[in-house]
Design an enzyme around this catalytic site. Structure first.
Site, mmCIF file in Angstrom:
data_model
loop_
_atom_site.group_PDB
_atom_site.id
_atom_site.type_symbol
_atom_site.label_atom_id
_atom_site.label_comp_id
_atom_site.label_asym_id
_atom_site.label_seq_id
_atom_site.Cartn_x
_atom_site.Cartn_y
_atom_site.Cartn_z
ATOM 1 N N GLU A 43 52.521 25.268 39.558
ATOM 2 C CA GLU A 43 51.527 26.252 39.415
ATOM 3 C C GLU A 43 50.461 25.940 38.329
ATOM 4 O OE1 GLU A 43 52.858 30.210 38.551
ATOM 5 O OE2 GLU A 43 50.837 30.816 38.820
ATOM 6 N N GLU A 68 49.848 25.237 31.818
ATOM 7 C CA GLU A 68 49.083 26.317 31.255
ATOM 8 C C GLU A 68 48.580 25.558 30.014
ATOM 9 O OE1 GLU A 68 48.166 29.549 31.468
ATOM 10 O OE2 GLU A 68 47.219 28.950 29.492
ATOM 11 N N ASP A 115 45.856 20.837 30.203
ATOM 12 C CA ASP A 115 44.684 21.170 31.167
ATOM 13 C C ASP A 115 44.685 20.286 32.519
ATOM 14 O OD1 ASP A 115 41.759 20.982 32.134
ATOM 15 O OD2 ASP A 115 41.707 22.387 30.451
ATOM 16 N N ASP A 137 40.659 31.575 36.667
ATOM 17 C CA ASP A 137 39.455 32.195 35.794
ATOM 18 C C ASP A 137 38.118 31.678 36.871
ATOM 19 O OD1 ASP A 137 41.020 32.583 33.962
ATOM 20 O OD2 ASP A 137 40.794 30.758 32.785
ATOM 21 N N ASP A 173 41.527 38.238 43.365
ATOM 22 C CA ASP A 173 40.907 39.467 43.704
ATOM 23 C C ASP A 173 39.505 39.208 43.812
ATOM 24 O OD1 ASP A 173 40.849 39.526 40.969
ATOM 25 O OD2 ASP A 173 40.423 41.701 41.086
ATOM 26 N N GLU A 216 47.820 40.126 39.737
ATOM 27 C CA GLU A 216 48.088 40.757 41.059
ATOM 28 C C GLU A 216 48.589 42.049 41.113
ATOM 29 O OE1 GLU A 216 50.039 38.039 43.939
ATOM 30 O OE2 GLU A 216 49.808 39.273 45.517
#
Ligand SMILES: C[S@@+](CC[C@H](N)C(=O)[O-])C[C@H]1O[C@@H](n2cnc3c(N)ncnc32)[C@H](O)[C@@H]1O
Length: 234
Positions: A43, A68, A115, A137, A173, A216
């Site tokens: 992820e 991350e 990154d 983002d 979203d 979410e």
């Protein structure tokens, strides 16, 4: 993700046993890191880690790597991970379904503080089975489009580390980002759209097995529909 400067974040992250600090030196050797032959799913931009931790708990037959870029954010995921390892139910475990599959010891998860630009320095071609992007983002300004994690430059990077038939799953979203991302998949060589929905939580097929991320939960509680696609590296 709101960022607060947490002075000890770097040192905590660097000394945590589940964080691989020398990720580039593991390139091509991730199966040895996990000590087994199971598929590796990553992820990118995992934030506080709820999705990845629950995936790892529910799928011990898969190895998961969370990426991350900010140590102050990764720290929060590590705190959550550590609470999973403590005895007895805790808040996170209850949030994740109480007595669901025991998350006592998640041996199938590792974390990287890096990154996504550096993906190919960390994985050899074909080493990754699936990539998850959750609520990436949006970078709404046109001049920042190349920074979006679904822009063609990133899709090309993903295609180079994924195995043939490997998948990219993306949830958001943000309608504009989703439309942009669908178009980028269409335009980028080596990708085929498998399926998509503009209302994940009401899509009988695609909502099956859905695990909610922190973002979410927040945005669907506000009434926002959640968009999702799955694309295949052809
Ligand atoms: C909006 S948050 C979403 C967090 C989580 N995936 C969720 O759905 O709740 C996006 C996260 O991606 C991280 N991120 C953004 N660009 C990244 C990059 N190029 N490489 C690694 N992480 C990145 C950010 O630091 C942030 O924690």
């Amino acid at each position: 993700m709101r960022l607060r400067n947490i002075p000890c974040a770097d040192s905590v992250v660097q000394s945590h046993g589940a964080v691989i600090m020398d990720a580039k030196s593991q390139r091509g050797g991730w199966k040895q890191v996990f000590g087994n032959d199971r598929p590796i799913r990553i992820e990118i931009g995992m934030g506080k880690g709820q999705f990845l931790l629950q995936m790892a708990a529910e799928h011990p037959e898969v190895n998961y790597i969370g990426m991350e870029r900010y140590s102050s954010v990764l720290l929060r995921a590590l705190e959550k991970y550590d609470r999973y390892g403590s005895d007895g139910p805790d808040k996170d475990r209850q949030e994740l379904g109480g007595d669901r599959k025991n998350t006592h010891s998640l041996e199938n998860i590792r974390f990287l503080c890096m990154d996504a630009c550096e993906l190919e320095q960390v994985f050899i071609p074909g080493e990754v089975d699936r990539i998850y992007l959750n609520f990436s983002d949006p970078w709404p300004k046109a001049r920042h489009a190349r920074r979006r994690l679904t822009s063609s430059g990133f899709l090309e990077r993903y295609a180079r580390v994924l195995a043939s038939g490997g998948e990219l799953e993306f949830k958001t979203d943000n309608r504009d980002l989703f439309d942009f991302s669908l178009a980028q998949v269409e335009e980028t060589a080596g990708w085929t759209m498998k399926m998509y929905t503009r209302d994940l939580h009401h899509d009988a097929v695609m909502k099956t097995g859905n695990i909610m991320t922190e973002y979410e939960e927040k945005f669907s509680a506000m009434g926002n529909p959640i968009f999702k696609f799955t694309a295949i590296k052809s």
